[in-house]
Every structure is written in C-alpha cells, then in structure tokens.
Design a protein around this motif. Structure first.
Motif, PDB file in Angstrom:
ATOM      1  N   UNK A  41     -11.021   8.794   3.541  1.00 55.39           N
ATOM      2  CA  UNK A  41     -10.839   8.875   2.095  1.00 55.39           C
ATOM      3  C   UNK A  41     -10.687   7.511   1.429  1.00 55.39           C
ATOM      4  N   UNK A  42     -11.092   6.471   2.129  1.00 54.69           N
ATOM      5  CA  UNK A  42     -11.038   5.117   1.583  1.00 54.69           C
ATOM      6  C   UNK A  42     -12.437   4.545   1.420  1.00 54.69           C
ATOM      7  N   UNK A  43     -12.561   3.583   0.541  1.00 47.12           N
ATOM      8  CA  UNK A  43     -13.803   2.842   0.332  1.00 47.12           C
ATOM      9  C   UNK A  43     -13.424   1.436  -0.118  1.00 47.12           C
ATOM     10  N   UNK A  44     -14.426   0.593  -0.372  1.00 41.16           N
ATOM     11  CA  UNK A  44     -14.176  -0.825  -0.668  1.00 41.16           C
ATOM     12  C   UNK A  44     -14.999  -1.275  -1.863  1.00 41.16           C
ATOM     13  N   UNK A  46      -2.755  13.783  -0.977  1.00 40.06           N
ATOM     14  CA  UNK A  46      -3.287  14.717   0.026  1.00 40.06           C
ATOM     15  C   UNK A  46      -4.505  15.499  -0.477  1.00 40.06           C
ATOM     16  N   UNK A  47      -5.258  14.906  -1.374  1.00 37.82           N
ATOM     17  CA  UNK A  47      -6.471  15.547  -1.901  1.00 37.82           C
ATOM     18  C   UNK A  47      -7.643  15.114  -1.029  1.00 37.82           C
ATOM     19  N   UNK A  48      -8.090  16.002  -0.164  1.00 41.40           N
ATOM     20  CA  UNK A  48      -9.117  15.634   0.809  1.00 41.40           C
ATOM     21  C   UNK A  48     -10.455  15.321   0.157  1.00 41.40           C
ATOM     22  N   UNK A  49     -10.630  15.730  -1.100  1.00 45.13           N
ATOM     23  CA  UNK A  49     -11.877  15.432  -1.800  1.00 45.13           C
ATOM     24  C   UNK A  49     -11.871  14.030  -2.410  1.00 45.13           C
ATOM     25  N   UNK A  57       0.802  -1.226   0.000  1.00 44.98           N
ATOM     26  CA  UNK A  57       0.000   0.000   0.000  1.00 44.98           C
ATOM     27  C   UNK A  57       0.840   1.284   0.000  1.00 44.98           C
ATOM     28  N   UNK A  58       2.154   1.171   0.057  1.00 41.07           N
ATOM     29  CA  UNK A  58       3.000   2.359   0.173  1.00 41.07           C
ATOM     30  C   UNK A  58       2.710   3.431  -0.882  1.00 41.07           C
ATOM     31  N   UNK A  59       2.500   3.060  -2.163  1.00 44.67           N
ATOM     32  CA  UNK A  59       2.266   4.103  -3.179  1.00 44.67           C
ATOM     33  C   UNK A  59       0.958   4.870  -3.006  1.00 44.67           C
ATOM     34  N   UNK A  60       0.053   4.390  -2.159  1.00 45.28           N
ATOM     35  CA  UNK A  60      -1.247   5.036  -2.014  1.00 45.28           C
ATOM     36  C   UNK A  60      -1.124   6.503  -1.601  1.00 45.28           C
ATOM     37  N   UNK A  61      -0.138   6.798  -0.776  1.00 46.25           N
ATOM     38  CA  UNK A  61      -0.003   8.180  -0.301  1.00 46.25           C
ATOM     39  C   UNK A  61       0.252   9.122  -1.463  1.00 46.25           C
TER      40      UNK A  61
END
Length: 377
Positions: A337-340, A298-301, A289-293
C-alpha cells in the motif's frame, strides 16, 4: 469509515508524479508578452500546446505510467482553477503568502456570488488537449486544488453576503466540485488529484493553539469541515475514477510554508475517502512515520505515496537511504500500500523551484529507479 471500493489498486502508480513541472522559458516569455498585449490568446495557447506536447513526451520517454500537463495552463497551482468557478472573483490581496525567505505575488480569490459549477471552466479544454497527446495505456492525471482552499486566506470572508448559513455555503462548494470532477470524468479522466495545503496549515495551528481552547476549537472545526466537504465531493463519483490528494507544505522558489508532524491531523486524514494520499517526507520537518498507520487506517484499497525525494533542490538523494526509509514506513503501512514520488511538484507557481529541467528529470528518473527496485514494476 474506510473506502468501499473493491477493484484492484492501479493508481497512484508505484512511481508517480505529483503534478507541476518547471515552466520552459518559451512559455514564460509568452505569458509575459501576453500580459503586455504583445500577443493574443490564440498565440499564447499555441505556444502552451507546443510546450505541453514536449513535456508530455519527456514524461513518456521517462516511462511514467501517469502524466500531467505540468500545470502549464496556469500561473498558480490553485488560484487559476478557483477563478474558473462561478461565484469566485479575483482581487489584490496586498499581502504575500508567508513563505520562509521569499515573497509571492499578491493575487487572491474571493466570493462574488453563490459558488457553482462552471460548465465552461477553461481547465476542461486543456484536459481534452492533454488527452490527445497520450497513448493508450497511459493515464492522464488531472490536478486541481482542494475545495478547502476556499476556506482560508480571506477567500470566504464574505460568505454571509450570499448565504444564510456557513453549512449552506459548504453544500454549494461541495456540489460545485462534485459536478466539476464528474465532468472531467465524462471527458475521459480516470485519475484526478486534489492538492491541499490546508492540512499542513492545520498541523501548525492545532499545535500552536493546544493551550488556547477557543482558538483551538476554531481549527478543530476547520478540520471537521474539511473532512465533511471532501467526503461530500467524493460521494457518488464513478467507481473507476481514482481520486487522490497531495498534502502540501508549501512550494515556492524552493521555500516552504509549514512544518510539523502529521500526528495532529492523522485521524482526520484517516477519515477521508481518497484512494491515495501523497505525503511530504523529504525533510525532518515532517516528523517520523508513526502517524502513517492512522492515516492509512487499515484501508486495503488506499495507497500512501511517500514524498521522500525533494523537488526543491537539485542534489540527488542516495538510493539506499531512500529504500531504507521505505522499509521504515512499511512498519506502519504494508509495502503493498505504499508508493514513491517527489515530495511536491517542481513549480507550484510559474516561477518554479531552483533547479534546471535536466535536474528535474533526473529526480523523476531516480523515483522510477528506486520504485522499480523496491516493487519490481
């Protein structure tokens, strides 16, 4: 540059559906009969409408907040849409797409003129029909392939026959997509997804050519062009239209095309002005998951939809294992900011993956159960 939208995030929903669903036998038989001239287009459309209505009711009964038509209006996840654009033709590629252990049909698309918006694109009519089936408060999710799908697999080889420069072609491509999406909006669409295998293709190619400067530069240019065109498509669309993408690694009869970590493309994905990205994470082929950042940037939308539950095989995942992986992902992107979702749809082509409709619904039910446990809604 990050997304400038300020309204609260509604979609992608905490539990979401990627798009395609298994084609029912009645629809498969109708398509086969139509191909042989045994039924006409109106008879095929009537059967397609009946089966679409049935599958939408299944999605509603499951409690999904966004529903699709299962992509029942097409044979391929991408080609049927591309063929509907002005300037795109249909030809026999004479090659199967290189899935692991399985061969596809050999259809393909190519340029036969300048590419342009088609106001009579057949997908508009099927979207309008889908709308009639969905009650208020439920989003109709429209899926179409990304414009990058016209960059690859020989589809743009003859661009120079119609354009003086590659950039002029890209401008027309972006304009055709922008107008198409705007028309979907005018018809009532508020949630649209661009499906894209190009980024997974680039994962493999950027990595494979790391020590071949000339070849590597070609794929870097492709990635840069992809960012440019996608953001050009999205620029100026209405603020209340949610546009997402699904980064697909290939999905045909439960096989795949591409492997590799998102690391090589993370910065490009982070530049895209999407409202959400559906990312496949159902196997170790996707890396950690490292690349997720960097992708979230940092786009809160923006929402990152974790495709942790496979659509390729019928066995149900362990809920606690999936919840643990969501927790791991939240170390790089805030849980808010996550979903499934499942990692992909269930039938990117009409052949479909190797599971039954009941098993398909069980997978989607599991997505909803886990998401409700994690996010509480």
């Amino acid at each position: 540059m990050t997304n400038t939208k300020t309204e609260s995030v509604t979609y992608p929903y905490r539990y979401d559906v990627v798009g395609s669903l298994l084609r029912p036998q009645a629809l498969k038989q109708a398509r086969a009969r139509f191909a042989k001239g045994l039924i006409d287009a109106d008879e095929l459309a009537a059967i397609q409408h009946d089966e679409t209505k049935r599958v939408v009711n299944e999605e509603l009964n499951l409690g999904l907040k966004a529903v699709t038509d299962g992509e029942f209006n097409r044979s391929w996840w991408h080609l049927d849409f591309l063929w509907g654009l002005n300037g795109v033709g249909h030809y026999d590629y004479h090659q199967s797409y290189k899935f692991h252990g399985s061969k596809t049909r050999t259809d393909n698309a190519d340029l036969v003129g300048k590419i342009a918006y088609n106001p009579d694109h057949p997908f508009f009519a099927t979207f309008s029909y889908l709308q009639t089936l969905v009650p208020a408060g439920i989003a109709v999710k429209q899926t179409i392939p990304s414009p990058t799908m016209l960059f690859r697999d020989n589809r743009s080889d003859n661009w120079h026959q119609f354009y003086e420069t590659w950039d002029a072609y890209l401008d027309d491509l972006a304009q055709a997509y922008h107008q198409t999406i705007q028309h979907f909006y005018d018809l009532g669409c508020r949630y649209l997804q661009l499906d894209d295998t190009t980024w997974a293709f680039l994962i493999s190619q950027l990595n494979a050519t790391a020590d071949q400067p000339d070849q590597h530069a070609k794929y870097v240019k492709l990635a840069q062009d992809a960012v440019r065109v996608i953001n050009q498509v999205l620029a100026g669309l209405p603020d209340d239209l949610t546009v997402t993408t699904h980064v697909c690694r290939g999905n045909f009869k439960s096989t795949y095309l591409f492997s590799g970590s998102y690391d090589d493309i993370a910065d490009y994905l982070g530049q895209l002005h999407y409202d959400g990205l559906f990312l496949e994470y159902d196997s170790d082929r996707a890396g950690d998951f490292t690349p997720l950042k960097r992708i979230w940037n940092h786009d809160t939308h923006k929402r990152i939809v974790l495709g942790l539950i496979t659509s390729k095989f019928p066995e149900l995942e362990n809920s606690d294992d999936i919840k643990a992986r969501i927790k791991q992902a939240s170390e790089f992107v805030p849980l808010e900011n996550l979903a499934l979702s499942t990692q992909c749809g269930f039938a990117s082509t009409e052949e479909g993956n190797q599971l039954t409709e009941d098993q398909q619904w069980a997978k989607l039910k599991l997505v909803k159960q886990i998401a409700t446990d994690v996010w509480g809604k």
